[in-house]
Design a protein around this motif. Structure first.
Motif, PDB file in Angstrom:
ATOM      1  N   UNK A 155     -19.359  50.733  58.354  1.00 34.61           N
ATOM      2  CA  UNK A 155     -19.119  49.891  57.191  1.00 34.61           C
ATOM      3  C   UNK A 155     -18.718  50.757  55.998  1.00 34.61           C
ATOM      4  N   UNK A 156     -17.419  50.868  55.775  1.00 32.13           N
ATOM      5  CA  UNK A 156     -16.891  51.716  54.710  1.00 32.13           C
ATOM      6  C   UNK A 156     -16.777  50.981  53.377  1.00 32.13           C
ATOM      7  N   UNK A 157     -16.954  49.675  53.411  1.00 33.52           N
ATOM      8  CA  UNK A 157     -16.734  48.860  52.220  1.00 33.52           C
ATOM      9  C   UNK A 157     -15.616  47.880  52.496  1.00 33.52           C
ATOM     10  N   UNK A 158     -15.854  46.616  52.161  1.00 33.73           N
ATOM     11  CA  UNK A 158     -14.869  45.585  52.409  1.00 33.73           C
ATOM     12  C   UNK A 158     -13.901  45.406  51.249  1.00 33.73           C
ATOM     13  N   UNK A 159     -13.293  44.253  51.190  1.00 31.71           N
ATOM     14  CA  UNK A 159     -12.271  43.997  50.184  1.00 31.71           C
ATOM     15  C   UNK A 159     -12.817  44.157  48.772  1.00 31.71           C
ATOM     16  N   UNK A 160     -14.012  43.662  48.513  1.00 33.91           N
ATOM     17  CA  UNK A 160     -14.567  43.711  47.157  1.00 33.91           C
ATOM     18  C   UNK A 160     -14.713  45.148  46.681  1.00 33.91           C
ATOM     19  N   UNK A 161     -15.286  45.989  47.509  1.00 33.68           N
ATOM     20  CA  UNK A 161     -15.439  47.403  47.150  1.00 33.68           C
ATOM     21  C   UNK A 161     -14.084  48.064  46.930  1.00 33.68           C
TER      22      UNK A 161
END
Length: 271
Positions: free
Chosen positions: A204-210
């Motif tokens: 989990x590298x970060x989704x759209x929000x991040x």
């Protein structure tokens, strides 16, 4: 049940930190329930109790936005164009039709019609993101910088998404692109020393929000934290465990304090 007009809940804080909780919503559209599979009716992919878990953020003066609608209506952590986040991993769509387990959300629907996707973007996706953008802009205007913590949780074992048991705390900064490395490492070290298992920019590298809002060059720093639900609840009964949660929130608070202190120090150096 919540009124349909309540797209999200919002608490205005008095600090540089905004906490986003996009996947704990439980409300679905009236026309969805009759055509959903029995498995999907229980909303199994919900980030259960994350709003309750992060209730302490109001005490540390953070702003908090939490979605009221289920990710089955629309996934707020995907782009409105529906671009894939992870090229080498399975990921659900903007308006998903499949569960994390690989099962179906709907009995006889394999794809949401484009016109309906656009309607949901306008009605549910845009208001949430417009509030994030407006909040970050206001925070930056007040403090000179802004911080975004995107809060998630997931079952500790989801074979269709990842092998084995997920680490307890999964920190994502889009491989360092959404947050300065000195802050990222400090938060990671706090988590690593807490006794929980920790991963940084792995599954989990970060989704759209991040990825969308984390712009270090513009003094807006973003972190996603994906928590294994076994850390604060009974995964089989979905019951919130106050003892486990109290232990976890102590660590989360230190991680967030570290986030805020590190950002303030960087801001002072740049002045």
């Amino acid at each position: 049940m919540m009124q349909s007009t309540e797209i999200y809940g919002f608490h205005k804080g008095q600090s540089p930190l905004l906490v986003s909780i996009p996947h704990d919503g439980r409300v679905i559209l009236e026309n969805m329930s009759p055509v959903m599979t029995p498995e999907a009716q229980s909303l199994p992919d919900t980030d259960w109790h994350t709003t309750k878990l992060y209730e302490f953020c109001k005490k540390i003066r953070a702003s908090v936005i939490n979605a009221n609608y289920s990710r089955f209506v629309i996934d707020l952590n995907r782009s409105q164009e529906g671009d894939s986040l992870y090229q080498d991993h399975h990921a659900t769509d903007l308006c998903p039709v499949s569960l994390f387990s690989g099962g179906k959300i709907y009995n006889d629907i394999d794809e949401i019609e484009e016109s309906e996707v656009k309607r949901r973007v306008q009605s549910y996706w845009l208001p949430y993101h417009e509030k994030i953008r407006a909040s970050l802009d206001a925070i930056k205007s007040d403090y000179g910088y802004a911080l975004l913590w995107d809060a998630h949780s997931i079952q500790s074992r989801v074979p269709n998404l990842f092998e084995g048991k997920l680490p307890d705390l999964n920190i994502g900064t889009n491989s360092g692109k959404s947050c300065p490395s000195i802050i990222e490492r400090s938060i990671y070290e706090i988590a690593r020393e807490s006794g929980y298992s920790v991963a940084l920019n792995e599954r989990f590298k970060g989704g759209y929000i991040t990825r969308q809002y984390g712009k270090p060059n513009d003094s807006i720093y973003a972190i996603q934290l994906e928590i294994a639900q076994s850390c604060y609840m009974d995964e089989s009964s979905l019951v919130y465990d106050n003892i486990l949660a109290e232990k976890l929130t102590k660590v989360l608070k230190i991680m967030m304090d570290t986030f805020m202190i590190g950002a303030k120090e960087l801001q002072n150096l740049s002045v």
